[in-house]
Enzyme design. Structure first.
Site, PDB file in Angstrom:
ATOM      1  N   ASP A  21       0.847  -1.192   0.000  1.00  0.00           N
ATOM      2  CA  ASP A  21       0.000   0.000   0.000  1.00  0.00           C
ATOM      3  C   ASP A  21       0.884   1.244   0.000  1.00  0.00           C
ATOM      4  O   ASP A  21       1.804   1.350   0.803  1.00  0.00           O
ATOM      5  CB  ASP A  21      -0.889  -0.031   1.256  1.00  0.00           C
ATOM      6  N   ASN A  23      -0.461   4.593  -0.065  1.00  0.00           N
ATOM      7  CA  ASN A  23      -1.082   5.841   0.416  1.00  0.00           C
ATOM      8  C   ASN A  23      -1.803   5.712   1.752  1.00  0.00           C
ATOM      9  O   ASN A  23      -2.585   6.575   2.135  1.00  0.00           O
ATOM     10  CB  ASN A  23      -2.038   6.389  -0.649  1.00  0.00           C
ATOM     11  N   ASP A  25      -4.227   3.850   2.835  1.00  0.00           N
ATOM     12  CA  ASP A  25      -5.648   3.509   2.979  1.00  0.00           C
ATOM     13  C   ASP A  25      -5.829   2.025   3.308  1.00  0.00           C
ATOM     14  O   ASP A  25      -6.962   1.540   3.412  1.00  0.00           O
ATOM     15  CB  ASP A  25      -6.458   3.900   1.728  1.00  0.00           C
ATOM     16  N   ASP A  29      -1.728  -1.205  -3.804  1.00  0.00           N
ATOM     17  CA  ASP A  29      -2.057  -0.449  -5.015  1.00  0.00           C
ATOM     18  C   ASP A  29      -0.890  -0.463  -6.010  1.00  0.00           C
ATOM     19  O   ASP A  29       0.193  -0.974  -5.710  1.00  0.00           O
ATOM     20  CB  ASP A  29      -2.462   0.992  -4.654  1.00  0.00           C
ATOM     21  N   ASP A  98      -4.764 -10.543 -15.775  1.00  0.00           N
ATOM     22  CA  ASP A  98      -5.797 -11.545 -15.554  1.00  0.00           C
ATOM     23  C   ASP A  98      -6.962 -11.160 -16.459  1.00  0.00           C
ATOM     24  O   ASP A  98      -7.334  -9.993 -16.542  1.00  0.00           O
ATOM     25  CB  ASP A  98      -6.237 -11.486 -14.083  1.00  0.00           C
ATOM     26  N   ASP A 199      -9.102 -16.479 -16.624  1.00  0.00           N
ATOM     27  CA  ASP A 199      -9.878 -16.974 -15.492  1.00  0.00           C
ATOM     28  C   ASP A 199     -10.921 -18.004 -15.939  1.00  0.00           C
ATOM     29  O   ASP A 199     -11.673 -17.756 -16.893  1.00  0.00           O
ATOM     30  CB  ASP A 199     -10.574 -15.762 -14.859  1.00  0.00           C
ATOM     31  N   GLU A 255      -6.716 -20.923 -16.864  1.00  0.00           N
ATOM     32  CA  GLU A 255      -7.166 -21.585 -15.645  1.00  0.00           C
ATOM     33  C   GLU A 255      -8.334 -22.460 -16.078  1.00  0.00           C
ATOM     34  O   GLU A 255      -9.411 -21.962 -16.389  1.00  0.00           O
ATOM     35  CB  GLU A 255      -7.625 -20.580 -14.587  1.00  0.00           C
ATOM     36  N   HIS A 317      -3.799 -17.389  -5.193  1.00  0.00           N
ATOM     37  CA  HIS A 317      -4.699 -16.629  -4.318  1.00  0.00           C
ATOM     38  C   HIS A 317      -5.965 -17.390  -3.944  1.00  0.00           C
ATOM     39  O   HIS A 317      -6.760 -16.903  -3.150  1.00  0.00           O
ATOM     40  CB  HIS A 317      -5.073 -15.326  -5.018  1.00  0.00           C
ATOM     41  N   ASP A 318      -6.189 -18.557  -4.524  1.00  0.00           N
ATOM     42  CA  ASP A 318      -7.410 -19.330  -4.240  1.00  0.00           C
ATOM     43  C   ASP A 318      -7.172 -20.500  -3.299  1.00  0.00           C
ATOM     44  O   ASP A 318      -8.073 -21.300  -3.071  1.00  0.00           O
ATOM     45  CB  ASP A 318      -7.994 -19.897  -5.538  1.00  0.00           C
TER      46      ASP A 318
HETATM   47  C1  GLC Z   1     -11.052 -18.031 -10.511  1.00  0.00           C
HETATM   48  C2  GLC Z   1     -10.275 -17.062  -9.669  1.00  0.00           C
HETATM   49  C3  GLC Z   1     -10.996 -16.879  -8.353  1.00  0.00           C
HETATM   50  C4  GLC Z   1     -12.361 -16.322  -8.640  1.00  0.00           C
HETATM   51  C5  GLC Z   1     -13.119 -17.171  -9.652  1.00  0.00           C
HETATM   52  C6  GLC Z   1     -14.273 -16.415 -10.223  1.00  0.00           C
HETATM   53  O1  GLC Z   1     -11.075 -19.306  -9.984  1.00  0.00           O
HETATM   54  O2  GLC Z   1      -8.963 -17.490  -9.520  1.00  0.00           O
HETATM   55  O3  GLC Z   1     -10.296 -16.048  -7.459  1.00  0.00           O
HETATM   56  O4  GLC Z   1     -13.094 -16.236  -7.457  1.00  0.00           O
HETATM   57  O5  GLC Z   1     -12.329 -17.552 -10.743  1.00  0.00           O
HETATM   58  O6  GLC Z   1     -13.821 -15.393 -11.073  1.00  0.00           O
HETATM   59 CA    CA Z   2      -3.639   2.104  -1.201  1.00  0.00          CA
END
Ligand code: GLC
Ligand code: CA
Length: 544
Positions: A21, A23, A25, A29, A98, A199, A255, A317-318
């Site tokens: 981050d 700034n 908040d 970013d 993405d 995605d 993906e 991230h999932d």
């Molecule tokens: C993919 C993304 C996930 C998202 C899902 C719906 O699996 O990696 O984070 O929630 O698609 O877009």
């Molecule tokens: Ca920020």
């Protein structure tokens, strides 16, 4: 086999909200990322994949896009994005965006128009059906637990959403939708983007019968006969290739839900002209026992011999953090994080690193459900309560698997909020930041971070690790991973202990290793006959 830059690249995923981050908040970013460009360069990676940065109401942290041509307010401006791109490119690092095109946000102007009336010109951008006897058109469930159909107040039709109700699915049958998507892709590519991670891309074609599923709770398992890989998906991707992708020197990564090496080949085989690679995701979903991981890795490696390619992530991230899921995040955390790195970076498929794994970040277990942020967490939590679990039971069940495990802020320093922000972070920092942070890793020559740097550099100078033949020397063993790679007269053996116990090295392997020397290892001193917990070694033999 054709050699290309994207086969040789090491790709690093940034979850922008949680990276840095600038700034105060509390939300990561783009200018924050710009502050860390030298860090990325020093790591030695070739490309950064950014989880979505487009305008979004953030129901699913950007995976619900309301405007594909704008940057999310909280992340910065288009000017900031240009600065980021320029900063990456000047360091020789490419940018991957993405691409979320199975669905949009319900706030996207297409949906705002589409829902307004049955005759609106944008109506057919989404998938509408009449309900059956005052109820939903079929029994489909979304990936986020709730039913896959919802209504808007304007009409009595139902629209399809394979994720949250605020993520309506686009109608790929409509060529106008496809042309809009292609136009948007070209717009970003013309601005200098070097690739897309697509995605849930194998969900874009739908089963037109909209028949009930025998077991609507098993959306993930139904990947084959269910939502994924429906007829038409390959035609769409080939069309996208013809109209967009082939005109640029870029990389495309899919993906693909329910993918395995067999159906994955239909996406990646170069003669088919669709995508460059799917993620080898079956390893990630299941975090299976070692013999199964090895089986999957052998199958994916064989996939390359059939003119395909794959991307290999161990974290994203999932999912929960890789060291917590696959390994040991307690007393062996450091050596284990390095062992997983060794497995990843000596594998043929393009390696994907997830932010924070290079310092061995771990799962978190928030003591209150209020500290969680992920929409999926809350849907599952509600579902568990509905099914009779107590709040405490539901919390305990979801802690180890929650996607928020990997979304806590990047741990830069031992300062408050791990140096991620001077304000209050949007999601709590993992309390172990005092011990696990980048600063510590920088000053310790034996840190996980330094080891990642070494491995990445080693992969760059030993192309046989990418293109070489892959031979599993201990396919059935549940404790040791031992793979030989051979290429142009050179050979490597990767040997690692996938357990938290000492393991003897089998005599046959010791024999095999005689002409080899240790090139890299995650422990200070090694013995010929045994491996300490999570010990990993890369051996090399020069010339034949
Ligand atoms: C993919 C993304 C996930 C998202 C899902 C719906 O699996 O990696 O984070 O929630 O698609 O877009
Ligand atoms: Ca920020």
């Amino acid at each position: 086999m054709k050699q290309t830059w994207w086969k040789e690249a090491v790709i690093y995923q940034i979850y922008p909200r949680s990276f840095k981050d600038s700034n105060g908040d509390g939300i990561g970013d783009l200018p924050g990322i710009v502050e860390k460009l030298d860090y990325l360069q020093a790591l030695g990676i070739d490309m950064v994949w950014f989880s979505p940065i487009y305008a979004s109401p953030n129901v699913d942290n950007g995976y619900d896009i309301s405007n594909y041509y704008k940057i999310m307010d909280e992340l910065g401006t288009m000017q900031d994005w240009e600065t980021l791109l320029e900063g990456l490119h000047s360091r020789g690092i490419k940018m991957m965006l993405d691409l979320v095109i199975n669905h949009t946000s319900d706030q996207h102007e297409w949906f705002q128009e589409a829902k307004s009336s049955k005759t609106n010109p944008k109506r057919d951008f989404y998938i509408w059906r009449q309900g059956k006897e005052d109820s939903r058109p079929n029994n489909w469930k979304s990936f986020f637990t709730v039913p896959a159909w919802s209504q808007t107040p304007e009409t009595d039709d139902w629209y399809l959403h394979l994720f949250d109700p605020r993520q309506p699915d686009l109608n790929w049958k409509n060529s106008e939708v496809r042309e809009e998507i292609y136009r948007m892709m070209r717009w970003w590519l013309d601005k200098g983007v070097d690739g897309f991670r697509m995605d849930v891309i194998n969900l874009i074609a739908k089963d037109d019968n909209f028949a009930d599923f025998p077991n609507p709770d098993a959306v993930f398992e139904m990947s084959e006969g269910g939502y994924a890989n429906r007829p038409g998906v390959h035609d769409y991707l080939h069309e996208m290739y013809e109209k967009v992708l082939k005109h640029y020197n870029i990389v495309s990564v899919g993906e693909c839900v329910g993918v395995n090496p067999e159906n994955g080949l239909l996406f990646s085989q170069s003669s088919r002209q669709e995508l460059h690679m799917p993620f080898a995701m079956n390893i990630l979903w299941e975090a299976p026992p070692l013999s199964k991981i090895k089986k999957y890795l052998r199958e994916w490696a064989a996939h390359i011999n059939q003119d395909g390619w794959y991307g290999l992530p161990l974290g994203a991230h999932d999912y929960a953090r890789q060291v917590s899921r696959f390994g040991n995040d307690q007393e062996h955390r450091e050596v284990c994080a390095k062992a997983l790195a060794t497995l990843l970076l000596t594998n043929p498929g393009t390696p994907f690193l997830y932010q924070g794994d290079e310092i061995g970040m771990t799962n978190v277990a928030f003591s209150s459900e209020k500290d969680y942020r992920d929409i999926q967490f809350f849907n599952e939590y509600e579902d568990l309560l509905k099914n009779g679990k107590s709040p405490q039971e539901a919390l305990l069940q979801l802690q180890p698997t929650s996607r928020d495990n990997s979304r806590t802020p990047m741990q830069w320093t031992a300062e408050p909020s791990a140096g991620f922000t001077t304000g209050t972070p949007w999601i709590k920092v993992n309390p172990n930041y005092l011990e696990i942070n980048v600063e510590n890793n920088e000053t310790n020559p034996h840190s996980i971070l330094q080891y990642y740097r070494q491995l990445i550099a080693y992969r760059k100078t030993n192309k046989g690790l990418i293109y070489g033949k892959y031979q599993d020397l201990l396919p059935e063993d549940e404790s040791l991973y031992c793979v030989e790679r051979t290429w142009e007269g050179q050979a490597w053996i990767i040997l690692l202990n996938y357990t938290s116990q000492i393991q003897p090295i089998p005599t046959v392997i010791q024999q095999n290793l005689l002409p080899f020397q240790v090139a890299l290892s995650n422990v200070a001193q090694s013995e010929n006959s045994k491996l300490i917990p999570w010990e990993a070694r890369v051996y090399q033999r020069e010339g034949a």
